[in-house]
Write a protein that holds these residues in place. Structure first.
Motif, PDB file in Angstrom:
ATOM      1  N   ASP A  36       0.829  -1.203   0.000  1.00 29.90           N
ATOM      2  CA  ASP A  36       0.000   0.000   0.000  1.00 29.90           C
ATOM      3  C   ASP A  36       0.866   1.257   0.000  1.00 29.90           C
ATOM      4  OD1 ASP A  36      -2.730   1.191   0.271  1.00 29.90           O
ATOM      5  OD2 ASP A  36      -1.873   1.969   2.117  1.00 29.90           O
ATOM      6  N   GLY A  37       1.946   1.236   0.784  1.00 30.81           N
ATOM      7  CA  GLY A  37       2.836   2.397   0.827  1.00 30.81           C
ATOM      8  C   GLY A  37       3.483   2.681  -0.516  1.00 30.81           C
ATOM      9  N   TRP A  38       3.984   1.627  -1.190  1.00 31.75           N
ATOM     10  CA  TRP A  38       4.632   1.835  -2.485  1.00 31.75           C
ATOM     11  C   TRP A  38       3.623   2.248  -3.558  1.00 31.75           C
ATOM     12  CZ3 TRP A  38       9.378   2.900  -2.345  1.00 31.75           C
ATOM     13  CH2 TRP A  38      10.278   2.251  -1.508  1.00 31.75           C
ATOM     14  N   ILE A  39       2.420   1.688  -3.523  1.00 33.18           N
ATOM     15  CA  ILE A  39       1.401   2.068  -4.509  1.00 33.18           C
ATOM     16  C   ILE A  39       1.041   3.545  -4.352  1.00 33.18           C
ATOM     17  CG2 ILE A  39      -1.026   1.758  -5.157  1.00 33.18           C
ATOM     18  CD1 ILE A  39      -0.685  -1.227  -4.666  1.00 33.18           C
ATOM     19  N   GLN A  40       0.871   4.001  -3.112  1.00 34.86           N
ATOM     20  CA  GLN A  40       0.550   5.413  -2.901  1.00 34.86           C
ATOM     21  C   GLN A  40       1.676   6.313  -3.393  1.00 34.86           C
ATOM     22  OE1 GLN A  40      -1.420   6.859   0.477  1.00 34.86           O
ATOM     23  NE2 GLN A  40      -2.387   4.929   1.035  1.00 34.86           N
ATOM     24  N   ARG A  41       2.924   5.905  -3.143  1.00 31.66           N
ATOM     25  CA  ARG A  41       4.055   6.682  -3.645  1.00 31.66           C
ATOM     26  C   ARG A  41       4.018   6.755  -5.173  1.00 31.66           C
ATOM     27  NH1 ARG A  41       8.977   6.229  -0.507  1.00 31.66           N
ATOM     28  NH2 ARG A  41      10.109   6.703  -2.426  1.00 31.66           N
ATOM     29  N   ALA A  42       3.721   5.628  -5.818  1.00 35.50           N
ATOM     30  CA  ALA A  42       3.671   5.593  -7.279  1.00 35.50           C
ATOM     31  C   ALA A  42       2.563   6.484  -7.818  1.00 35.50           C
ATOM     32  CB  ALA A  42       3.489   4.156  -7.763  1.00 35.50           C
ATOM     33  N   LEU A  43       1.406   6.463  -7.161  1.00 39.13           N
ATOM     34  CA  LEU A  43       0.289   7.284  -7.625  1.00 39.13           C
ATOM     35  C   LEU A  43       0.600   8.775  -7.481  1.00 39.13           C
ATOM     36  CD1 LEU A  43      -2.714   5.232  -6.198  1.00 39.13           C
ATOM     37  CD2 LEU A  43      -2.089   5.515  -8.607  1.00 39.13           C
ATOM     38  N   ARG A  44       1.217   9.151  -6.383  1.00 38.18           N
ATOM     39  CA  ARG A  44       1.583  10.561  -6.224  1.00 38.18           C
ATOM     40  C   ARG A  44       2.617  10.986  -7.269  1.00 38.18           C
ATOM     41  NH1 ARG A  44       0.756   9.277  -0.629  1.00 38.18           N
ATOM     42  NH2 ARG A  44       2.924   8.656  -0.371  1.00 38.18           N
ATOM     43  N   CYS A  45       3.494  10.041  -7.628  1.00 39.75           N
ATOM     44  CA  CYS A  45       4.484  10.340  -8.664  1.00 39.75           C
ATOM     45  C   CYS A  45       3.806  10.502 -10.023  1.00 39.75           C
ATOM     46  CB  CYS A  45       5.527   9.225  -8.714  1.00 39.75           C
ATOM     47  SG  CYS A  45       6.945   9.588  -9.775  1.00 39.75           S
ATOM     48  N   VAL A  46       2.751   9.718 -10.279  1.00 40.45           N
ATOM     49  CA  VAL A  46       1.982   9.878 -11.515  1.00 40.45           C
ATOM     50  C   VAL A  46       1.446  11.302 -11.622  1.00 40.45           C
ATOM     51  CG1 VAL A  46      -0.209   9.251 -12.634  1.00 40.45           C
ATOM     52  CG2 VAL A  46       1.351   7.455 -11.844  1.00 40.45           C
ATOM     53  N   HIS A  47       0.896  11.791 -10.522  1.00 41.27           N
ATOM     54  CA  HIS A  47       0.381  13.167 -10.540  1.00 41.27           C
ATOM     55  C   HIS A  47       1.496  14.175 -10.761  1.00 41.27           C
ATOM     56  CE1 HIS A  47      -0.546  16.998  -8.397  1.00 41.27           C
ATOM     57  NE2 HIS A  47      -1.515  16.965  -9.291  1.00 41.27           N
ATOM     58  N   ALA A  48       2.640  13.971 -10.109  1.00 35.99           N
ATOM     59  CA  ALA A  48       3.755  14.906 -10.277  1.00 35.99           C
ATOM     60  C   ALA A  48       4.234  14.925 -11.730  1.00 35.99           C
ATOM     61  CB  ALA A  48       4.904  14.527  -9.348  1.00 35.99           C
ATOM     62  N   CYS A  49       4.292  13.748 -12.364  1.00 37.70           N
ATOM     63  CA  CYS A  49       4.685  13.675 -13.771  1.00 37.70           C
ATOM     64  C   CYS A  49       3.722  14.463 -14.643  1.00 37.70           C
ATOM     65  CB  CYS A  49       4.714  12.221 -14.243  1.00 37.70           C
ATOM     66  SG  CYS A  49       5.992  11.196 -13.510  1.00 37.70           S
ATOM     67  N   THR A  50       2.429  14.267 -14.394  1.00 39.80           N
ATOM     68  CA  THR A  50       1.404  14.944 -15.191  1.00 39.80           C
ATOM     69  C   THR A  50       1.483  16.455 -15.011  1.00 39.80           C
ATOM     70  OG1 THR A  50      -0.010  13.010 -14.825  1.00 39.80           O
ATOM     71  CG2 THR A  50      -1.054  14.975 -15.711  1.00 39.80           C
ATOM     72  N   ALA A  51       1.632  16.911 -13.792  1.00 36.85           N
ATOM     73  CA  ALA A  51       1.684  18.346 -13.515  1.00 36.85           C
ATOM     74  C   ALA A  51       2.900  18.996 -14.179  1.00 36.85           C
ATOM     75  CB  ALA A  51       1.711  18.573 -12.007  1.00 36.85           C
ATOM     76  N   GLU A  52       4.058  18.321 -14.113  1.00 31.06           N
ATOM     77  CA  GLU A  52       5.261  18.880 -14.723  1.00 31.06           C
ATOM     78  C   GLU A  52       5.137  18.929 -16.241  1.00 31.06           C
ATOM     79  OE1 GLU A  52       8.513  20.010 -13.348  1.00 31.06           O
ATOM     80  OE2 GLU A  52       6.965  20.401 -11.863  1.00 31.06           O
ATOM     81  N   ALA A  53       4.554  17.866 -16.832  1.00 22.97           N
ATOM     82  CA  ALA A  53       4.383  17.851 -18.284  1.00 22.97           C
ATOM     83  C   ALA A  53       3.426  18.955 -18.728  1.00 22.97           C
ATOM     84  CB  ALA A  53       3.872  16.483 -18.737  1.00 22.97           C
ATOM     85  N   ALA A  54       2.336  19.139 -17.974  1.00 19.45           N
ATOM     86  CA  ALA A  54       1.375  20.189 -18.314  1.00 19.45           C
ATOM     87  C   ALA A  54       2.012  21.565 -18.202  1.00 19.45           C
ATOM     88  CB  ALA A  54       0.157  20.082 -17.402  1.00 19.45           C
ATOM     89  N   ALA A  55       2.821  21.761 -17.160  1.00 20.05           N
ATOM     90  CA  ALA A  55       3.502  23.047 -16.998  1.00 20.05           C
ATOM     91  C   ALA A  55       4.478  23.293 -18.146  1.00 20.05           C
ATOM     92  CB  ALA A  55       4.232  23.081 -15.656  1.00 20.05           C
ATOM     93  N   ARG A  56       5.147  22.230 -18.567  1.00 18.79           N
ATOM     94  CA  ARG A  56       6.084  22.370 -19.690  1.00 18.79           C
ATOM     95  C   ARG A  56       5.334  22.766 -20.963  1.00 18.79           C
ATOM     96  NH1 ARG A  56      11.197  20.177 -20.572  1.00 18.79           N
ATOM     97  NH2 ARG A  56      11.983  20.940 -22.584  1.00 18.79           N
ATOM     98  N   LEU A  57       4.174  22.165 -21.179  1.00 16.76           N
ATOM     99  CA  LEU A  57       3.373  22.496 -22.353  1.00 16.76           C
ATOM    100  C   LEU A  57       2.833  23.921 -22.293  1.00 16.76           C
ATOM    101  CD1 LEU A  57       1.467  19.124 -22.775  1.00 16.76           C
ATOM    102  CD2 LEU A  57       2.985  20.150 -24.465  1.00 16.76           C
ATOM    103  N   ARG A  58       2.633  24.450 -21.085  1.00 18.91           N
ATOM    104  CA  ARG A  58       2.143  25.825 -20.948  1.00 18.91           C
ATOM    105  C   ARG A  58       3.258  26.849 -21.088  1.00 18.91           C
ATOM    106  NH1 ARG A  58      -0.718  23.552 -16.569  1.00 18.91           N
ATOM    107  NH2 ARG A  58       0.716  24.561 -15.105  1.00 18.91           N
ATOM    108  N   GLY A  59       4.510  26.345 -21.216  1.00 21.05           N
ATOM    109  CA  GLY A  59       5.618  27.256 -21.449  1.00 21.05           C
ATOM    110  C   GLY A  59       6.497  27.523 -20.256  1.00 21.05           C
ATOM    111  N   THR A  60       6.307  26.813 -19.154  1.00 21.45           N
ATOM    112  CA  THR A  60       7.174  26.986 -17.981  1.00 21.45           C
ATOM    113  C   THR A  60       8.545  26.394 -18.298  1.00 21.45           C
ATOM    114  OG1 THR A  60       5.245  26.803 -16.527  1.00 21.45           O
ATOM    115  CG2 THR A  60       7.436  26.536 -15.519  1.00 21.45           C
ATOM    116  N   ALA A  61       9.549  27.231 -18.365  1.00 22.70           N
ATOM    117  CA  ALA A  61      10.850  26.807 -18.877  1.00 22.70           C
ATOM    118  C   ALA A  61      11.521  25.752 -18.002  1.00 22.70           C
ATOM    119  CB  ALA A  61      11.761  28.032 -19.024  1.00 22.70           C
ATOM    120  N   ASP A  62      11.393  25.884 -16.666  1.00 29.43           N
ATOM    121  CA  ASP A  62      12.108  24.964 -15.782  1.00 29.43           C
ATOM    122  C   ASP A  62      11.299  23.724 -15.424  1.00 29.43           C
ATOM    123  OD1 ASP A  62      10.232  26.266 -14.292  1.00 29.43           O
ATOM    124  OD2 ASP A  62      11.553  26.724 -12.604  1.00 29.43           O
TER     125      ASP A  62
END
Length: 502
Positions: free
Chosen positions: A338-364
Motif C-alpha cells: 500500500d505504501g509503495w502504490i501510494q508513492r507511485a500514484l503521487r508520482c503519476v500526478h507529479a509527472c502529469t503536472a510537470e508535463a502540463a507546466a512544460r506544455l504551458r511554457g514553464t521553462a524549468d
C-alpha cells in the motif's frame, strides 16, 4: 522461469554489459593474483572481492561508485582480520558474526553506499569461515583483496565505464518510518535473530560448514521489506540452491580436477550471476551454487555429501529468515504494498503536472526525473506484490486483484511516458483543457491515496485551442484518468478483502 531469466527485456543491454564486464574484471583480478604468486586461497578471496566490488556497488553516479569502491577494503580488511583472529574461539566468533550481520543490515539506512559496505563486511567474515583463514595468512589475503579491488576498479572505471554518460539511476527512498518501524532497524533485528537461529541449527548439521546457513539468512533479507517478500525470496533461494546442487553433481564432481574446464564453468557462472540477478533470484542462486561447488572442488574438499549438506544448510537459513519475519517485528505485505502504490500514484500526478507546466511554457518544468522515479517505484511495487503473484499462492482472488493493480499501474506509466515525450519537444500551449484534465488526474490520485481529503473538483474546460500537440497530450491524460478510475475498484472497493493479508 528460464524464459524470464534469459529472454526478459534488457533495455540498453545493461544486463549483458554488466555480466560481460564482470567476467572481464573478475578474470583480471584472479589472473593478477596468479601472476604475483598468490596461493589458491588468496586468489579465491581476491576473486570474491572483485565480484563484490562489481556487484554490490550501486551508487547512482560514477563518482559515488568510485568512492564506495575505495572504501570497501577500509571496512572489509578489519572484519577479515577479526574473523581470522577469532577462528579458535567459537563462542566469541559466533557473537562477532551476529554483530557483523546486524550492523551490515543496519548500514543500509545510509543508502547504496551503506548497503555495499555492509555486504562487503559480512562477506569478508563469511569468506574467512569458507577458507578457514588464520592470522598468519592475513598479509597475503590483504594483498590479494587490495590487488583485486584495484583490478575490478580499473575495468569498471577505465576499460569499460558504460555508466558514464547515462543519467543517474533513480533509487526510491525507503518508506517513511521511525524507531523500530524503520526498515533498516527492523530488518537488522530480524536478520540478527534469524542468523542466530540459523547458526545454532546449522552447527547441529555441521561444525565445519554451518556458515552456509547464516549466509542464506543474510541474503534472503537483501532487497526485501515485508514478510511476504522475504518468504518468497527464501523459497527461491532454496529452489535455486537445490537445482544448482543437482547441476553440480553433473558438472562439478566430474570436472573439478580439470583446471581449464573449471575456469570456464566459473566464468559462465559469474556471467549468469550478473545477467540474471535483476530478473530471477532462483537462476542467480543456481549460478552461485554451481560456482561454489567448483571452488570446493579446486580446494580439494568436494564430494556428494558436501553438496547435500549445502542444501540442508540453505534450508536452515531460509527457515531462520522465515521465522524471523513472522515472529520478530512482522510487517505485512499489504502495509508495504500500500505504501509503495501510494508513492507511485503521487508520482503519476507529479509527472502529469510537470508535463502540463512544460506544455504551458514553464521553462524549468521537467517531467523526466519524475518518469525515472516512477519506473523505480513500480519496480518496488512489483517486488512487494511478488508474494501474491507467485504460482504457489492459493489465494486466487487476491492474486487476480494484484495482477490487475499492476497492469493498471503499468498503463499509467505508459501514458506518463507518452505525455512526457510530447512535452519534451512541444511548443508551448495555453489550452485550458489540459489544465482541467490535470486537475482531474490530481483529484483521482487524491481519491485513491487520501479519499477523506479529496475535493471532487471538476473544473470546466475553456474554449479549445486547435493544436495537434495538445490533442496528443490530452489523449495521454485521458488515458491516465481511465486507468486511475479503474484502480479504484481493486484498491478501494467497499467490503472487499484486503489486497493482501501476508
Amino acid at each position: 522461469m528460464l524464459k524470464r531469466a534469459f529472454v526478459a527485456p534488457d533495455p540498453g543491454l545493461l544486463r549483458l554489459r554488466s555480466a560481460s564486464r564482470a567476467v572481464l574484471g573478475i578474470g583480471a583480478a584472479v589472473a593478477l593474483c596468479g601472476l604475483v604468486g598468490h596461493s589458491l586461497v588468496a586468489a579465491i578471496i581476491g576473486g570474491l572481492a572483485a565480484l563484490l566490488a562489481l556487484f554490490t556497488v550501486l551508487d547512482p553516479t560514477v563518482r559515488g561508485q568510485a568512492g564506495t569502491t575505495a572504501l570497501l577494503p577500509v571496512v572489509g580488511l578489519p572484519v577479515l582480520a577479526l574473523a581470522a583472529a577469532l577462528h579458535d574461539y567459537p563462542l566469541v566468533r559466533d557473537a562477532a558474526f551476529l554483530a557483523v550481520t546486524g550492523l551490515g543490515v543496519y548500514a543500509r539506512r545510509w543508502g547504496p553506499r551503506g548497503h555495499s559496505l555492509g555486504v562487503f563486511a559480512f562477506m569478508m567474515f563469511f569468506a574467512a569461515q569458507f577458507l578457514h583463514a588464520r592470522t598468519g595468512q592475513l598479509p597475503e589475503l590483504f594483498a590479494a583483496i587490495l590487488l583485486s579491488v584495484c583490478a575490478a576498479a580499473a575495468v569498471r572505471f577505465g576499460v569499460w565505464c558504460y555508466e558514464r554518460g547515462l543519467p543517474p539511476a533513480a533509487a526510491p527512498a525507503p518508506l517513511a518510518a521511525t524507531g523500530l518501524a524503520r526498515t533498516t532497524t527492523r530488518q537488522a533485528i530480524q536478520a540478527t535473530a534469524g542468523a542466530a537461529f540459523a547458526l545454532a541449527l546449522g552447527q547441529m548439521l555441521s561444525q565445519e560448514r554451518w556458515y552456509w546457513a547464516v549466509g542464506a539468512t543474510w541474503w534472503v533479507f537483501v532487497n526485501t521489506t515485508s514478510r511476504g517478500e522475504t518468504l518468497v525470496r527464501g523459497f527461491r533461494r532454496f529452489l535455486g540452491t537445490a537445482i544448482g546442487i543437482a547441476l553440480g553433481f553433473v558438472l562439478a564432481v566430474p570436472l573439478h580436477t580439470e583446471p581449464v574446464a573449471a575456469a570456464v564453468i566459473v566464468a559462465v557462472c559469474v556471467f549468469g550471476i550478473f545477467y540474471t540477478a535483476a530478473v530471477s533470484y532462483t537462476w542467480m542462486m543456481l549460478a552461485v551454487t554451481v560456482m561454489a561447488s567448483m571452488l570446493y572442488g579446486l580446494l580439494g574438499v568436494l564430494d556428494p555429501a558436501l553438496l547435500a549438506l549445502r542444501v540442508g544448510e540453505t534450508a536452515v537459513g531460509a527457515l531462520g529468515a522465515a521465522l524471523a519475519v513472522l515472529l520478530v517485528l512482522p510487517v505485512t505485505t499489504h502495509a508495504v504494498t500500500d505504501g509503495w502504490i501510494q508513492r507511485a500514484l503521487r508520482c503519476v500526478h507529479a509527472c502529469t503536472a510537470e508535463a502540463a507546466a512544460r506544455l504551458r511554457g514553464t521553462a524549468d518544468a521537467d517531467p523526466a526525473p519524475h518518469v525515472a522515479e516512477l519506473e523505480a517505484l513500480l519496480g518496488r511495487v512489483r517486488l512487494s506484490l511478488a508474494p501474491l503473484l507467485h504460482p504457489l499462492n492459493p489465494l486466487l482472488a487476491r492474486k487476480e486483484r494484484a495482477r490487475r493493480v499492476l497492469a493498471l499501474l503499468d498503463d499509467c506509466a505508459r501514458e506518463v511516458r507518452g505525455l512526457a515525450s510530447i512535452a519534451a519537444d512541444a511548443e508551448a500551449s495555453h489550452d485550458d483543457r489540459l489544465t482541467a484534465a490535470c486537475w482531474r488526474v490530481e483529484a483521482a490520485v487524491e481519491a485513491l491515496t487520501a479519499p477523506e481529503a479529496a475535493t471532487g473538483r471538476r473544473p470546466d474546460a475553456a474554449a479549445p485551442a486547435h493544436s495537434g500537440v495538445v490533442e496528443g497530450a490530452l489523449a495521454h491524460v485521458h488515458g491516465l484518468e481511465q486507468a486511475l478510475a479503474q484502480l479504484a475498484e481493486p484498491l478501494q472497493a467497499p467490503g472487499r478483502a484486503r489486497l493482501s493479508g501476508g
